[in-house]
Design a protein around this motif. Structure first.
Motif, mmCIF file in Angstrom:
data_model
loop_
_atom_site.group_PDB
_atom_site.id
_atom_site.type_symbol
_atom_site.label_atom_id
_atom_site.label_comp_id
_atom_site.label_asym_id
_atom_site.label_seq_id
_atom_site.Cartn_x
_atom_site.Cartn_y
_atom_site.Cartn_z
ATOM 1 N N ARG A 27 -14.929 7.379 -28.904
ATOM 2 C CA ARG A 27 -15.676 6.502 -27.994
ATOM 3 C C ARG A 27 -16.971 6.007 -28.640
ATOM 4 O O ARG A 27 -17.978 5.812 -27.979
ATOM 5 C CB ARG A 27 -16.007 7.200 -26.667
ATOM 6 N N ILE A 28 -16.898 5.777 -29.963
ATOM 7 C CA ILE A 28 -18.035 5.262 -30.726
ATOM 8 C C ILE A 28 -17.537 4.158 -31.643
ATOM 9 O O ILE A 28 -16.502 4.308 -32.291
ATOM 10 C CB ILE A 28 -18.683 6.380 -31.581
ATOM 11 N N ILE A 29 -18.284 3.066 -31.682
ATOM 12 C CA ILE A 29 -18.004 2.008 -32.648
ATOM 13 C C ILE A 29 -19.110 2.118 -33.699
ATOM 14 O O ILE A 29 -20.275 1.859 -33.398
ATOM 15 C CB ILE A 29 -17.998 0.619 -31.998
ATOM 16 N N PRO A 30 -18.765 2.533 -34.913
ATOM 17 C CA PRO A 30 -19.796 2.740 -35.927
ATOM 18 C C PRO A 30 -20.553 1.448 -36.260
ATOM 19 O O PRO A 30 -19.968 0.364 -36.318
ATOM 20 C CB PRO A 30 -19.012 3.221 -37.157
ATOM 21 N N ASN A 31 -21.856 1.595 -36.456
ATOM 22 C CA ASN A 31 -22.670 0.444 -36.868
ATOM 23 C C ASN A 31 -22.141 -0.154 -38.159
ATOM 24 O O ASN A 31 -22.253 -1.363 -38.365
ATOM 25 C CB ASN A 31 -24.125 0.853 -37.041
#
Length: 159
Positions: A27-31
């Protein structure tokens, strides 16, 4: 194969797939994914004429502003807001309605899948306690819509 083709056919789809995988798993979209999309688009600026550049920038800016407004209201995550703006650089301005429709349909499918998973988990649990996050991975719908529209992009014809 030209550098612009490598970016269009390799970098962009790979970055979107990485966003999907990360959003589903954590549930994370990496920078880094967003930066790769921005850097790839910036590289295209130097490699080829980009159709509707000013309109693309306007739409991407508006979508980013809307995304951060939704983030401020705790409706979506910051990664979703950043990804939406970055993807809009790559989407033809005339494809925006199709992008909205595709991402909406994918969001609906994600909602149905999450509801089915929660129902199944409640049936297994004596106390009805959910172990999974209550949030939806909106990045999956955004990146998925970007992938669905990519074969029809004017960027591919310009390369």
């Amino acid at each position: 194969m030209q550098v612009s083709e490598v970016i269009l056919l390799g970098l962009y789809p790979t970055a979107l797939c990485a966003a999907i995988g990360s959003d589903l798993a954590r549930r994370i979209i990496p920078n880094l994914v967003v930066l790769i999309l921005l850097a790839g688009f910036a590289a295209l600026l130097f490699l080829m004429p980009l159709p509707d550049l000013s309109l693309r920038l306007l739409v991407a800016g508006a979508v980013t502003a809307l995304g951060f407004s939704l983030f401020a209201e705790n409706l979506i995550g910051a990664g979703d807001a950043k990804l939406a703006g970055a993807v809009m650089l790559w989407v033809d301005p005339l494809q925006v309605p199709a992008f909205l429709a595709a991402s909406g349909i994918l969001c609906g499918l994600l909602t149905l899948a999450a509801a089915a998973e929660r129902r199944q988990m409640r049936a297994r649990s004596a106390f009805g306690i959910l172990a999974h996050s209550q949030s939806l991975p909106y990045g999956v719908a955004l990146a998925g819509a970007g992938l669905l529209l990519h074969p029809f992009s004017s960027l591919l014809q310009a390369a």
